[in-house]
Design an enzyme around this catalytic site. Structure first.
Site, short mmCIF file in Angstrom:
data_model
loop_
_atom_site.label_atom_id
_atom_site.label_comp_id
_atom_site.label_asym_id
_atom_site.label_seq_id
_atom_site.Cartn_x
_atom_site.Cartn_y
_atom_site.Cartn_z
N LYS A 81 0.85 -1.20 0.00
CA LYS A 81 0.00 0.00 0.00
C LYS A 81 0.88 1.25 0.00
CE LYS A 81 -3.73 -2.43 2.35
NZ LYS A 81 -4.48 -2.69 3.57
N GLN A 125 -4.32 -1.25 9.81
CA GLN A 125 -4.21 -2.58 9.21
C GLN A 125 -4.73 -3.65 10.18
OE1 GLN A 125 -3.35 -3.14 6.06
NE2 GLN A 125 -3.52 -5.35 6.23
N ASP A 148 -11.07 2.76 4.24
CA ASP A 148 -11.25 1.30 4.16
C ASP A 148 -12.74 0.94 4.03
OD1 ASP A 148 -9.11 -0.49 4.09
OD2 ASP A 148 -8.61 -0.13 6.21
N1 GUN Z 1 -6.43 -6.69 6.47
C1 GUN Z 1 -6.71 -7.45 5.40
N2 GUN Z 1 -7.26 -6.70 4.41
C2 GUN Z 1 -7.33 -5.44 4.89
C3 GUN Z 1 -7.80 -4.22 4.33
O1 GUN Z 1 -8.28 -4.14 3.19
N3 GUN Z 1 -7.69 -3.13 5.14
C4 GUN Z 1 -7.19 -3.20 6.41
N4 GUN Z 1 -7.16 -2.09 7.11
N5 GUN Z 1 -6.75 -4.32 6.94
C5 GUN Z 1 -6.82 -5.42 6.19
#
Ligand code: GUN
Length: 317
Positions: A81, A125, A148
Site C-alpha cells: 500500500k 491494518q 477502508d
Molecule cells: N487486512 C486485510 N485486508 C485489509 C484491508 O483491506 N484493510 C485493512 N485495514 N486491513 C486489512
C-alpha cells in the site's frame, strides 16, 4: 472435448465489448485469465492524474497507515500500500506501533489523526493484536476519513444506497466484472464468505439496481454449498480457505473471482511458503469462462482502489 460455444463478445485475453443481453456465459476453451496487473496499472495511472489535479489546487492527499505489531502478512500488505501511495504521489504517514501498544494509546493516535486537517484518510491494518478490540478501533475512525469503508456508518450508507466509502476489495471485484464486460444484470451471483470486509459489502453492491444480480452468500451454516455454487453465473470465493473451490463446484462458463490470499507452506519456495487463492486454479480454468489469478488478480485491485478512496477523501466528495 464437448462442443461448447464461446459467446461472440468473449474475446480472449482482455476486456471485450459488452453485448446487451449476453447474460449466459458459455465457453469452448480454457478461461480468460483476468489481467489484474493491467487493470491495476490503469487505475493507478488515473489516480496519479487525480493527484496532479489536486496539487494544482494546493491539496496534497495524505493517508495515515497504522500497523500495530509485526504480523508478516500485514507487513507485506502495508508495504504494498505504501509503495502504491508513493508511486501515485500521495503522502503516506507511516505509523508503526509495537505489538503491546495499549488500546488507549491507539485510540488517542486515531483521535489526533481525525482532527488533523492535513490527513485525509486513516487506515488501521487488520488484524490487530488480541488485546485490542478491533470494532472499537474501527468505530474510532471518523467516517469522513474511513477510506477502508469498514466503519458501521460506511457499511450502513452502502446498505442504504447512500454516498460513502465502500471497502476496496468488493469495489475491486465489481471493477473486474465491469472491465471484462461480465454481465451482472439478472445474473446469479454466489459469494463464499460473509465477512464485513468482503462478503457482506460485496453482496450489497451486487444487489444494487446498477448491478441487478441475484445474490446468495454461502457460509459455514450453508447446507450443500457445492450445489449452490454450481448455480452461480458469477462465483466469488472469499472464504480464506486455500483451494476450497474445485471444478465440480463451478458451472460451465461461469465467471470465477478468487478473493483468497492464503499463505501455504512450500519447502521449495524461497520464503518457505507460496500464496494460494481459495480456488483450485488449474481445474477451474478448464470449466470457467473467466478466472482471476492469485497473485495478480483481486489483491492488486484492492490496493489500486484504496488510492481512489483516499483521493475521494481529499477531494471531499
Ligand atoms: N487486512 C486485510 N485486508 C485489509 C484491508 O483491506 N484493510 C485493512 N485495514 N486491513 C486489512
Amino acid at each position: 472435448m464437448k462442443n461448447r460455444k464461446r459467446p461472440p463478445w468473449l474475446h480472449a485475453g482482455g476486456p471485450s465489448l459488452f453485448i446487451p443481453g449476453a447474460s449466459v456465459l458459455e465457453k469452448s476453451m480454457p478461461a480468460v485469465i483476468i489481467d489484474g496487473k493491467a487493470l491495476a496499472q490503469r487505475l493507478r495511472d488515473r489516480a496519479a492524474e487525480r493527484t496532479k489535479k489536486l496539487a494544482e489546487r494546493g491539496i496534497k492527499p495524505c493517508l495515515a497507515v497504522i500497523l500495530v505489531g509485526e504480523d508478516p502478512a500485514s507487513l507485506s500488505y502495508v508495504g504494498s500500500k505504501e509503495r502504491a501511495l508513493a508511486e501515485t504521489g500521495i503522502s503516506g504517514l507511516d505509523i508503526r506501533l509495537p505489538a503491546d501498544t495499549p488500546e488507549d494509546t491507539l485510540l488517542r493516535r486515531i483521535a489526533a489523526l481525525n482532527e488533523d486537517p492535513l490527513v485525509h484518510g486513516i487506515l488501521v491494518q487488520l488484524p490487530l493484536p488480541g488485546h485490542i478490540h478491533e470494532e472499537k478501533i474501527i468505530m474510532a475512525i471518523a467516517p469522513a476519513k474511513d477510506v477502508d469503508g469498514f466503519h458501521p456508518v460506511s457499511l450502513g450508507n452502502l446498505m442504504a444506497g447512500r454516498k460513502g466509502f465502500v471497502p476496496c476489495t468488493p469495489l475491486g471485484v465489481l471493477h473486474i466484472l465491469k472491465e471484462y464486460a461480465i454481465p451482472t444484470d439478472g445474473a446469479r451471483a454466489v459469494i463464499l464468505g460473509r465477512s464485513n470486509i468482503v462478503g457482506k459489502p460485496l453482496a450489497n453492491l451486487l444487489v444494487r439496481k446498477d448491478s441487478n444480480a441475484t445474490v446468495t452468500i454461502c457460509h459455514t451454516g450453508t447446507r450443500d454449498p457445492a450445489s449452490v455454487c454450481r448455480e452461480a453465473d458469477i462465483l466469488i470465493a472469499a472464504a480464506g480457505q486455500p483451494g476450497l473451490v474445485s471444478a465440480d463446484m463451478v458451472k460451465e462458463g461461469a465467471a470465477v473471482i478468487d478473493v483468497g490470499i492464503n499463505r501455504v507452506p512450500d519447502p521449495e519456495a524461497k520464503k518457505g511458503y507460496r500464496i494460494r487463492g481459495d480456488v483450485d486454479f488449474e481445474s477451474v480454468r478448464e470449466k470457467a469462462a473467466f478466472l482471476t489469478p492469485v497473485p495478480g488478480g483481486v489483491g492488486l485491485m484492492t490496493v489500486a482502489l484504496l488510492l481512489h478512496n483516499v483521493l475521494d477523501a481529499a477531494e471531499g466528495v
